[in-house]
Write a protein that holds these residues in place. Structure first.
Motif, PDB file in Angstrom:
ATOM      1  N   ASP A  14       0.833  -1.136   0.012  1.00  0.00           N
ATOM      2  CA  ASP A  14       0.051  -0.048  -0.252  1.00  0.00           C
ATOM      3  C   ASP A  14       0.781   1.186   0.141  1.00  0.00           C
ATOM      4  OD1 ASP A  14      -2.355  -1.310  -0.087  1.00  0.00           O
ATOM      5  OD2 ASP A  14      -2.431  -1.469   2.052  1.00  0.00           O
ATOM      6  N   PHE A  15       2.127   1.340   0.725  1.00  0.00           N
ATOM      7  CA  PHE A  15       2.851   2.343   0.708  1.00  0.00           C
ATOM      8  C   PHE A  15       3.616   2.572  -0.373  1.00  0.00           C
ATOM      9  CE2 PHE A  15       7.308   3.486   1.611  1.00  0.00           C
ATOM     10  CZ  PHE A  15       7.099   5.063   2.323  1.00  0.00           C
ATOM     11  N   VAL A  16       4.282   1.295  -0.875  1.00  0.00           N
ATOM     12  CA  VAL A  16       5.119   1.261  -2.106  1.00  0.00           C
ATOM     13  C   VAL A  16       4.671   1.771  -3.500  1.00  0.00           C
ATOM     14  CG1 VAL A  16       6.737  -0.018  -3.526  1.00  0.00           C
ATOM     15  CG2 VAL A  16       6.747  -0.483  -1.097  1.00  0.00           C
ATOM     16  N   LEU A  17       3.081   1.367  -3.500  1.00  0.00           N
ATOM     17  CA  LEU A  17       2.302   1.650  -4.600  1.00  0.00           C
ATOM     18  C   LEU A  17       1.581   2.950  -4.429  1.00  0.00           C
ATOM     19  CD1 LEU A  17       0.964  -1.824  -5.400  1.00  0.00           C
ATOM     20  CD2 LEU A  17       2.988  -0.656  -6.553  1.00  0.00           C
ATOM     21  N   GLY A  18       1.793   3.676  -3.457  1.00  0.00           N
ATOM     22  CA  GLY A  18       1.099   5.043  -3.338  1.00  0.00           C
ATOM     23  C   GLY A  18       1.775   6.045  -4.035  1.00  0.00           C
ATOM     24  N   ASP A  19       0.808   7.370  -4.040  1.00  0.00           N
ATOM     25  CA  ASP A  19       1.498   8.291  -4.890  1.00  0.00           C
ATOM     26  C   ASP A  19       2.753   8.816  -4.440  1.00  0.00           C
ATOM     27  OD1 ASP A  19      -0.952   8.106  -6.444  1.00  0.00           O
ATOM     28  OD2 ASP A  19      -1.808   9.866  -5.607  1.00  0.00           O
ATOM     29  N   SER A  20       3.120   8.926  -3.101  1.00  0.00           N
ATOM     30  CA  SER A  20       4.465   9.563  -2.879  1.00  0.00           C
ATOM     31  C   SER A  20       5.699   8.749  -3.491  1.00  0.00           C
ATOM     32  CB  SER A  20       4.282   9.744  -1.257  1.00  0.00           C
ATOM     33  OG  SER A  20       4.396   8.364  -0.695  1.00  0.00           O
ATOM     34  N   MET A  21       5.370   7.465  -3.506  1.00  0.00           N
ATOM     35  CA  MET A  21       6.533   6.724  -3.982  1.00  0.00           C
ATOM     36  C   MET A  21       6.830   6.632  -5.377  1.00  0.00           C
ATOM     37  SD  MET A  21       8.258   5.499  -1.072  1.00  0.00           S
ATOM     38  CE  MET A  21       8.016   7.339  -0.599  1.00  0.00           C
ATOM     39  N   ARG A  22       5.964   7.081  -6.210  1.00  0.00           N
ATOM     40  CA  ARG A  22       6.197   7.121  -7.677  1.00  0.00           C
ATOM     41  C   ARG A  22       7.505   7.154  -8.235  1.00  0.00           C
ATOM     42  NH1 ARG A  22       2.380  10.266  -9.012  1.00  0.00           N
ATOM     43  NH2 ARG A  22       0.784   8.445  -9.551  1.00  0.00           N
ATOM     44  N   GLY A  23       8.329   8.172  -7.473  1.00  0.00           N
ATOM     45  CA  GLY A  23       9.752   8.410  -7.848  1.00  0.00           C
ATOM     46  C   GLY A  23      10.547   7.049  -7.747  1.00  0.00           C
ATOM     47  N   VAL A  24      10.318   6.692  -6.544  1.00  0.00           N
ATOM     48  CA  VAL A  24      11.104   5.155  -5.972  1.00  0.00           C
ATOM     49  C   VAL A  24      10.601   4.056  -7.004  1.00  0.00           C
ATOM     50  CG1 VAL A  24      11.153   3.515  -4.545  1.00  0.00           C
ATOM     51  CG2 VAL A  24      11.048   5.944  -3.674  1.00  0.00           C
ATOM     52  N   ARG A  25       9.436   4.117  -7.577  1.00  0.00           N
ATOM     53  CA  ARG A  25       9.032   2.812  -8.630  1.00  0.00           C
ATOM     54  C   ARG A  25       9.641   3.263  -9.868  1.00  0.00           C
ATOM     55  NH1 ARG A  25       4.018   4.105  -6.338  1.00  0.00           N
ATOM     56  NH2 ARG A  25       3.118   4.918  -8.032  1.00  0.00           N
ATOM     57  N   PHE A  26       9.712   4.401 -10.192  1.00  0.00           N
ATOM     58  CA  PHE A  26      10.620   4.842 -11.338  1.00  0.00           C
ATOM     59  C   PHE A  26      12.092   4.427 -11.316  1.00  0.00           C
ATOM     60  CE2 PHE A  26      12.186   7.933 -14.796  1.00  0.00           C
ATOM     61  CZ  PHE A  26      11.250   7.978 -15.422  1.00  0.00           C
ATOM     62  N   LEU A  27      12.578   4.679 -10.207  1.00  0.00           N
ATOM     63  CA  LEU A  27      14.049   4.229  -9.966  1.00  0.00           C
ATOM     64  C   LEU A  27      14.154   2.802 -10.075  1.00  0.00           C
ATOM     65  CD1 LEU A  27      17.102   4.577  -9.243  1.00  0.00           C
ATOM     66  CD2 LEU A  27      16.422   4.545  -6.698  1.00  0.00           C
ATOM     67  N   LEU A  28      13.219   1.975  -9.320  1.00  0.00           N
ATOM     68  CA  LEU A  28      13.266   0.585  -9.382  1.00  0.00           C
ATOM     69  C   LEU A  28      13.378  -0.064 -10.987  1.00  0.00           C
ATOM     70  CD1 LEU A  28      11.033  -0.326  -6.172  1.00  0.00           C
ATOM     71  CD2 LEU A  28      13.464  -0.641  -6.604  1.00  0.00           C
ATOM     72  N   GLU A  29      12.426   0.726 -11.904  1.00  0.00           N
ATOM     73  CA  GLU A  29      12.218   0.216 -13.055  1.00  0.00           C
ATOM     74  C   GLU A  29      13.597   0.540 -13.915  1.00  0.00           C
ATOM     75  OE1 GLU A  29       8.715   1.304 -15.382  1.00  0.00           O
ATOM     76  OE2 GLU A  29       7.585  -0.009 -14.209  1.00  0.00           O
TER      77      GLU A  29
END
Length: 261
Positions: A14-29
């Motif tokens: 829920d936290f990792v897929l939240g709006d505030s973590m979009r930059g982190v998800r971008f980095l992970l990709e």
């Protein structure tokens, strides 16, 4: 302890897929694909774009384009350095596609025909795109963000080869053309397959006539009619099998910084 706030952050979806973590998800990709490409020694690529709707059966023009895309995947893999496999030796000019069917599958298939690895940069779409069966499984990725997918296409590219396609193909072609026009991408050759098709669907000369681009801008592209013609044109326009074109994407020049991050 049952409260969501008590979960480890990295394990809290829920936290990792939240709006505030979009930059982190971008980095992970970025990092996931980067790690796999390094592990396989992929130093440079030849990117192949084209329609997902083209098959080896059906309309004569579709069959011809599919055949030539498959042949090009084979030729580039055999002659470009993708088959190098000794420990510590990099692979160059590895075929990279969008990972889907049609022209993408044909180019990956050509590489597989000669036992070479190839890359599939898939994207999650509303109507799920499944990877074709010919890209190397360990080099077959799925992205959520188009921008990160495009970055991976651009950052190792030694050349771009574009077969006939529609909106998606246009998007990918003009993305790289814009980077070349503005000096944000290295001087990689861009070859369009089937000049008659491209001149019928894109008014390149009309863009010059209306003052939207200069005549010199059109020198960014060239044309070929078949797989051997594409390879010959790439060599003529500066492709060197074996990685002589390669520039370390992790030490970008100011001109390439927007592409490589």
């Amino acid at each position: 302890m049952a409260s969501p706030s008590y979960r480890l952050a990295a394990l809290d979806q829920d936290f990792v897929l939240g709006d505030s973590m979009r930059g982190v998800r971008f980095l992970l990709e970025y990092a996931k694909a980067e790690e796999a490409l390094r592990a396989w020694g992929v130093r440079s690529t030849i990117v192949v774009f084209g329609s997902a709707r083209i098959g080896e059966d059906g309309r004569p023009d579709h069959m011809r384009w599919y055949r030539e895309a498959r042949a090009f995947g084979r030729i580039a893999s055999e002659r470009g350095g993708a088959l190098r496999g000794r420990i510590g030796e990099p692979r160059d000019n590895v075929i990279a596609t969008g990972g889907g069917p049609g022209i993408m599958g044909a180019a990956n298939r050509g590489a597989a025909d000669v036992g070479a690895p190839s890359i599939g940069f898939n994207i999650t779409l509303p109507h799920e795109q499944e990877p074709n069966p010919w890209s190397t499984p360990e080099l077959t990725f799925r992205f959520h963000y188009f921008a990160m997918r495009k970055m991976h296409f651009a950052m190792r590219a030694n050349a771009l080869v574009v077969f006939p396609g529609g909106f998606g193909t246009f998007d990918e072609l003009f993305e790289i053309l814009t980077l070349r026009q503005t000096g944000k991408e290295r001087a990689i050759p861009i070859v369009l397959v089937d000049k008659a098709y491209w001149n019928s669907v894109v008014g390149f000369e009309a863009l010059v006539q209306h003052g939207m681009v200069t005549a010199k801008d059109l020198e960014l592209i060239s044309f070929a009619e078949d797989a051997e013609g594409v390879w010959s044109e790439l060599l003529t326009r500066g492709l060197h099998p074996g990685g002589e074109n390669w520039v370390d994407p992790h030490q970008p020049s100011l001109q390439s910084e927007s592409v490589t991050g």
